[in-house]
Write a protein that holds these residues in place. Sequence first.
Motif, mmCIF file in Angstrom:
data_model
loop_
_atom_site.group_PDB
_atom_site.id
_atom_site.type_symbol
_atom_site.label_atom_id
_atom_site.label_comp_id
_atom_site.label_asym_id
_atom_site.label_seq_id
_atom_site.Cartn_x
_atom_site.Cartn_y
_atom_site.Cartn_z
ATOM 1 N N TYR A 1 -2.302 2.259 -6.243
ATOM 2 C CA TYR A 1 -3.094 1.077 -5.613
ATOM 3 C C TYR A 1 -4.518 0.619 -5.955
ATOM 4 N N VAL B 1 4.085 -0.610 -7.401
ATOM 5 C CA VAL B 1 2.897 -1.235 -6.947
ATOM 6 C C VAL B 1 2.111 -2.170 -7.925
ATOM 7 N N ASN C 1 1.517 -6.014 -6.830
ATOM 8 C CA ASN C 1 0.155 -6.244 -6.617
ATOM 9 C C ASN C 1 -0.887 -6.753 -7.437
ATOM 10 N N LYS D 1 -5.460 -2.849 -7.845
ATOM 11 C CA LYS D 1 -6.486 -3.756 -7.558
ATOM 12 C C LYS D 1 -7.378 -3.844 -8.545
ATOM 13 N N LEU E 1 0.764 -1.214 -0.051
ATOM 14 C CA LEU E 1 0.133 -0.216 0.121
ATOM 15 C C LEU E 1 0.878 1.181 -0.037
ATOM 16 N N ARG E 2 0.666 2.186 -1.009
ATOM 17 C CA ARG E 2 1.512 3.272 -1.007
ATOM 18 C C ARG E 2 0.298 4.422 -1.260
ATOM 19 N N GLN F 1 -4.556 7.294 -3.825
ATOM 20 C CA GLN F 1 -4.539 5.964 -4.092
ATOM 21 C C GLN F 1 -4.215 5.464 -5.284
#
Length: 239
Positions: free
Chosen positions: A145, A99, A103, A149, A83-84, A142
């Motif tokens: 991130y 990321v 991820n 996702k 998580l950044r 985010q």
Amino acid sequence: MRAVVTGGAQGIGAAIVRRLSADGARVAVLDRLVAPGQAVADEVGGSFHAVDLVDVAATRAAVDAATSALGGLDVLVNNAGILRFAALLDLDPDAWDEVMAVNARSFLVTTQRAARTMVAQGTGGSIINLASMAAKAGGAGQGHYAASKAAVAALTRVTALELGEHGIRANCLCPGYVLTEMGAATRTAEDVATWSSYSPLGRLGEPDDVAGVAAFLASPDASYLTGQSINVTGGMVMH
């Protein structure tokens, strides 16, 4: 049941390792955190395989080693993630790449390796990917991130479409605010109270809340469920 869990050293991943083990699975843990990863693996009588998932070759080797230790593979849980935070206009492309590598790209690499084993076995399997409610709702600060996702959710759907003929199911979980080590340094008591108010249940999630749904997806009870992005958000997201 034979399961590989990435990012199983702590938080949601460790809870999933423990739950699968309690349900009778033999579990291999993949993580870059050696001491806690080995401790969780020892706790459940499983194997631990140290790996930095940014390294593609090392990731392939770790999945192969874990599969060999288990004598096959029935369940892959892609849980590892980072998580950044960064404002969109300040987001460094290198940070974006980092990321995405952990991820999203690592999920592709592990899935490719695991799915080949599952196809060769001819007995199907379950692939469970950990996304986030950020995949559906976004989140200020985010950009990288949330995008990573959302990529996980899309990859899950493609995996379900392409591997369903082999009896392999693929689903992803979209947890909301879960109290784990991730993000602990940046949250305050006021944050927790505010976030809790977003849920009709009036609380944040615990790792076991997510682990229970993962265990269901790994089980025969979910044999007709594939390609889904399941919210585990206490009602914060309902679509």
